[in-house]
Each structure stands twice: as C-alpha cells, then as structure tokens.
Design a protein around this motif. Sequence first.
Motif, PDB file in Angstrom:
ATOM      1  N   LEU A   9     -31.166 -66.201  14.074  1.00 25.07           N
ATOM      2  CA  LEU A   9     -31.734 -67.182  13.146  1.00 25.07           C
ATOM      3  C   LEU A   9     -33.098 -67.652  13.632  1.00 25.07           C
ATOM      4  N   LEU A  10     -33.216 -67.907  14.929  1.00 26.69           N
ATOM      5  CA  LEU A  10     -34.499 -68.331  15.487  1.00 26.69           C
ATOM      6  C   LEU A  10     -35.537 -67.222  15.352  1.00 26.69           C
ATOM      7  N   ILE A  11     -35.132 -66.003  15.612  1.00 28.61           N
ATOM      8  CA  ILE A  11     -36.053 -64.871  15.514  1.00 28.61           C
ATOM      9  C   ILE A  11     -36.505 -64.677  14.071  1.00 28.61           C
ATOM     10  N   CYS A  12     -35.590 -64.810  13.132  1.00 28.82           N
ATOM     11  CA  CYS A  12     -35.950 -64.673  11.702  1.00 28.82           C
ATOM     12  C   CYS A  12     -36.956 -65.741  11.276  1.00 28.82           C
ATOM     13  N   LYS A  13     -36.961 -66.877  11.952  1.00 27.38           N
ATOM     14  CA  LYS A  13     -37.918 -67.948  11.642  1.00 27.38           C
ATOM     15  C   LYS A  13     -39.245 -67.755  12.373  1.00 27.38           C
ATOM     16  N   GLY A  14     -39.378 -66.632  13.081  1.00 25.62           N
ATOM     17  CA  GLY A  14     -40.638 -66.300  13.727  1.00 25.62           C
ATOM     18  C   GLY A  14     -40.781 -66.740  15.166  1.00 25.62           C
ATOM     19  N   HIS A  15     -39.700 -67.245  15.762  1.00 22.18           N
ATOM     20  CA  HIS A  15     -39.760 -67.688  17.158  1.00 22.18           C
ATOM     21  C   HIS A  15     -39.550 -66.514  18.105  1.00 22.18           C
ATOM     22  N   SER A  16     -40.105 -66.633  19.288  1.00 20.05           N
ATOM     23  CA  SER A  16     -39.877 -65.692  20.381  1.00 20.05           C
ATOM     24  C   SER A  16     -38.736 -66.279  21.200  1.00 20.05           C
ATOM     25  N   VAL A  17     -37.680 -65.493  21.449  1.00 21.75           N
ATOM     26  CA  VAL A  17     -36.488 -66.019  22.109  1.00 21.75           C
ATOM     27  C   VAL A  17     -36.220 -65.280  23.410  1.00 21.75           C
ATOM     28  N   VAL A  18     -36.002 -66.059  24.464  1.00 25.36           N
ATOM     29  CA  VAL A  18     -35.496 -65.550  25.726  1.00 25.36           C
ATOM     30  C   VAL A  18     -34.061 -66.037  25.803  1.00 25.36           C
ATOM     31  N   GLY A  19     -33.126 -65.106  25.929  1.00 32.71           N
ATOM     32  CA  GLY A  19     -31.715 -65.462  25.928  1.00 32.71           C
ATOM     33  C   GLY A  19     -31.090 -65.319  27.299  1.00 32.71           C
ATOM     34  N   LEU A  20     -30.454 -66.384  27.771  1.00 30.86           N
ATOM     35  CA  LEU A  20     -29.778 -66.388  29.066  1.00 30.86           C
ATOM     36  C   LEU A  20     -28.323 -65.995  28.892  1.00 30.86           C
ATOM     37  N   THR A  21     -27.872 -65.067  29.715  1.00 28.05           N
ATOM     38  CA  THR A  21     -26.462 -64.724  29.834  1.00 28.05           C
ATOM     39  C   THR A  21     -26.154 -64.570  31.313  1.00 28.05           C
ATOM     40  N   ARG A  22     -24.924 -64.853  31.694  1.00 23.13           N
ATOM     41  CA  ARG A  22     -24.558 -64.633  33.101  1.00 23.13           C
ATOM     42  C   ARG A  22     -23.956 -63.258  33.306  1.00 23.13           C
ATOM     43  N   THR A  23     -23.747 -62.522  32.211  1.00 20.69           N
ATOM     44  CA  THR A  23     -23.074 -61.234  32.257  1.00 20.69           C
ATOM     45  C   THR A  23     -24.077 -60.103  32.048  1.00 20.69           C
ATOM     46  N   PRO A  24     -24.343 -59.295  33.072  1.00 23.90           N
ATOM     47  CA  PRO A  24     -25.316 -58.202  32.925  1.00 23.90           C
ATOM     48  C   PRO A  24     -25.017 -57.274  31.748  1.00 23.90           C
ATOM     49  N   ALA A  25     -23.751 -57.030  31.454  1.00 24.75           N
ATOM     50  CA  ALA A  25     -23.386 -56.122  30.368  1.00 24.75           C
ATOM     51  C   ALA A  25     -23.782 -56.663  28.994  1.00 24.75           C
ATOM     52  N   LYS A  26     -24.080 -57.952  28.897  1.00 26.38           N
ATOM     53  CA  LYS A  26     -24.453 -58.548  27.607  1.00 26.38           C
ATOM     54  C   LYS A  26     -25.965 -58.552  27.361  1.00 26.38           C
ATOM     55  N   ALA A  27     -26.743 -58.060  28.309  1.00 25.24           N
ATOM     56  CA  ALA A  27     -28.198 -57.997  28.127  1.00 25.24           C
ATOM     57  C   ALA A  27     -28.548 -57.113  26.939  1.00 25.24           C
ATOM     58  N   GLY A  28     -27.825 -56.014  26.765  1.00 26.17           N
ATOM     59  CA  GLY A  28     -28.062 -55.120  25.624  1.00 26.17           C
ATOM     60  C   GLY A  28     -27.812 -55.816  24.298  1.00 26.17           C
ATOM     61  N   LEU A  29     -26.789 -56.643  24.218  1.00 20.51           N
ATOM     62  CA  LEU A  29     -26.515 -57.412  23.003  1.00 20.51           C
ATOM     63  C   LEU A  29     -27.721 -58.282  22.656  1.00 20.51           C
ATOM     64  N   LEU A  30     -28.282 -58.947  23.657  1.00 18.68           N
ATOM     65  CA  LEU A  30     -29.436 -59.808  23.401  1.00 18.68           C
ATOM     66  C   LEU A  30     -30.642 -58.992  22.924  1.00 18.68           C
ATOM     67  N   ARG A  31     -30.855 -57.815  23.520  1.00 14.41           N
ATOM     68  CA  ARG A  31     -31.948 -56.945  23.051  1.00 14.41           C
ATOM     69  C   ARG A  31     -31.714 -56.548  21.592  1.00 14.41           C
TER      70      ARG A  31
END
Length: 189
Positions: free
Chosen positions: A19-41
């Motif tokens: 939702l933030l990205i669709c509104k034109g924002h640049s988002v850095v997403g924090l996760t503690r799980t390395p396997a979830k980095a792909g989901l954020l990408r």
Amino acid sequence: MRIFVAGATGAVGRSLVPLLICKGHSVVGLTRTPAKAGLLRNLGAEPVVADALDQKAIHAAVVAARPDVIVHQLTDLKGASDLRQFDRAVAGSNRLRTLGTDHLLAAAHDCGVKRMVAQSFCGWPYARVGGYVKTEDDPLDDNPPQEHRGTLDAIRYLEHAVTTTPGITGVALRYGGFMALTPASSIPR
C-alpha cells in the motif's frame, strides 16, 4: 517519502508495504528472518534482516535506510495460544513493545528521523467507562486482570515512549483484534 517498516513481514506489514509503495513511497522493510527477504523484494520493498532486540543491528539498519518515518509494526505472536496465561503467551510482543521500541526510538533520534507511527492495541485494555466506542484518547484500564498486567504495562510503555520522546512526532494507533481467514480454496473438502 522513505519509510522504514519494522515488522514488514508480519500480518499487518505484509499488507502495509505494498500500500505504501502504491502511494509512491520508498519502503525499507525489516524482518528478522533471512528467508523472508525475498518476500519483501517481491512486495517492492528493500529488505533488511535484523533482530529488533539487537540495539546495534537496529541502529545500523536505520542508519543505512535513512528513512523519513519509522513505522513500528513489531509483534511476536507465534505460539500465543494459551490465553489463560496471556502475559506469558505474548511475552515476545511485550519485549518488542518495550525494548524494541527503545531501540527504534534511539536509532530515530541518532539518525534525525522526526516521525514514528507505532502499533498499539485496543479491545480489552480500555477502562470500562463511557460509551462502547473508544479512541486513542480514551483511558486504559487501571486494574486489569492479573494475567494481563504485564501486557498492559508494555502497551502503556510503547504509547508513552512513542508520543513523548523529544524531537519525534509520534503516533500510537490502537489496533483492534483481527484474525487471518483461510481462503476457501485451501479448505479441504
């Protein structure tokens, strides 16, 4: 605007990031799980992997992200099923509401971040006064059941820290309870 979403792969974060990205924002997403980095990408965010309870790691993540705003969506609700031992069941979330909040606020202060939005909770924590409809301005319960006291203390701590830290305009939003529904297509017949 550049937004650092702490807890970006949680139930709320996974919906918030796109939702933030669709509104034109640049988002850095924090996760503690390395396997979830792909989901954020895949959601369009720049992933960062760190434990929110590790002060140095959070400081480094915020410094590298250089955000305008931090959105605090940190929770740890896996295994939180024994509601008779409520404080024990949500102890991980309570550490994130206290220590995790402190780490994010310290990093924000050091990096010049002026705004923070944090997830709080409503429902049972409200004082039983006034009408049924409540807002963030309504008082919390002064005498909760014993098994909820630690959690209510952590909620109070988060709200106070986020809204009163000098140099930061903070907002604590009291979310209601919700549950993820299983899509009908995945229910065995």
